[in-house]
Design a protein around this motif. Sequence first.
Motif, PDB file in Angstrom:
ATOM      1  N   ARG A  33       1.177  -1.209   0.339  1.00 29.55           N
ATOM      2  CA  ARG A  33       0.126  -0.148   0.025  1.00 29.55           C
ATOM      3  C   ARG A  33       0.724   1.408   0.137  1.00 29.55           C
ATOM      4  O   ARG A  33       0.694   2.113  -0.723  1.00 29.55           O
ATOM      5  CB  ARG A  33      -1.144  -0.268   0.983  1.00 29.55           C
ATOM      6  CG  ARG A  33      -2.117  -1.244   0.796  1.00 29.55           C
ATOM      7  CD  ARG A  33      -3.028  -0.901   1.861  1.00 29.55           C
ATOM      8  NE  ARG A  33      -3.671   0.675   2.450  1.00 29.55           N
ATOM      9  CZ  ARG A  33      -4.700   1.093   1.361  1.00 29.55           C
ATOM     10  NH1 ARG A  33      -5.351   0.248   0.414  1.00 29.55           N
ATOM     11  NH2 ARG A  33      -5.182   2.145   2.180  1.00 29.55           N
ATOM     12  N   THR A  93      -3.634   6.212 -10.735  1.00 29.03           N
ATOM     13  CA  THR A  93      -2.722   5.778 -10.316  1.00 29.03           C
ATOM     14  C   THR A  93      -1.842   6.391 -10.172  1.00 29.03           C
ATOM     15  O   THR A  93      -0.816   6.480  -9.075  1.00 29.03           O
ATOM     16  CB  THR A  93      -1.925   4.831 -11.370  1.00 29.03           C
ATOM     17  OG1 THR A  93      -3.370   3.531 -11.775  1.00 29.03           O
ATOM     18  CG2 THR A  93      -0.951   3.941 -11.673  1.00 29.03           C
ATOM     19  N   SER A  96      -1.652   8.067  -7.080  1.00 28.81           N
ATOM     20  CA  SER A  96      -1.950   6.937  -5.983  1.00 28.81           C
ATOM     21  C   SER A  96       0.385   7.319  -6.148  1.00 28.81           C
ATOM     22  O   SER A  96       0.886   7.722  -5.119  1.00 28.81           O
ATOM     23  CB  SER A  96      -1.666   5.905  -6.293  1.00 28.81           C
ATOM     24  OG  SER A  96      -3.042   5.747  -5.585  1.00 28.81           O
ATOM     25  N   ALA A 102      -1.320   3.534  -2.002  1.00 32.60           N
ATOM     26  CA  ALA A 102      -2.220   3.740  -2.629  1.00 32.60           C
ATOM     27  C   ALA A 102      -3.238   4.486  -1.481  1.00 32.60           C
ATOM     28  O   ALA A 102      -3.504   4.610  -0.725  1.00 32.60           O
ATOM     29  CB  ALA A 102      -2.342   2.263  -2.929  1.00 32.60           C
TER      30      ALA A 102
END
Length: 189
Positions: A33, A93, A96, A102
């Motif tokens: 993550r 994406t 992130s 994430a």
Amino acid sequence: MSSKAKWGGVAGVAAAALLILSAILYQLNPVQRKYDSAASYVYLGVGLVAYIAIIVAVLGIHALHSGTPRYGRLGVTGTVLTIAGYAFIAVMTVISMVQGYASFLTVRLAGAGVLLVGSVLLGVIILRARLLPWWCGLLLIVAFPLGHFANAIFGAAENLLLALLWGSVGVALLSRREGVADRVATQPA
């Protein structure tokens, strides 16, 4: 065949290669993550480029089918929703990657829902229009939802299923010959 459909085929094959590469990268260094290594960013970058290539492949499907009587509004809707879903996931994406972990996972699920509906519609239209092999339509319908469950068995299984899908679509678009689409489009239903 239009050059747009041909470019869509090239993009589909490229997306398949990138998705396979991302599956290999994930197996070498599973992404957590929090993105704390260069390998995590390479994995995400490869996935991002794959999503962009998939969008071009979907545009190639649209170029091949537009103007045929069996494509219609449902085909356009499937194309728009599929592109919107992949674009949404690509943007998430990038966000992130910038944040370093994430993020927006629940928001990303909304993009996945749009993608699911769009790919099912597009798959049904491919089955109905018969300009691409039937397995391309079937893979569009099942690959994305199966990928979610396959990830529980094997870490990057979704990427491999999507590689199978977009590689098949890419090869099918590239193998289309001039005149074949005209014959199929004029056949009675």
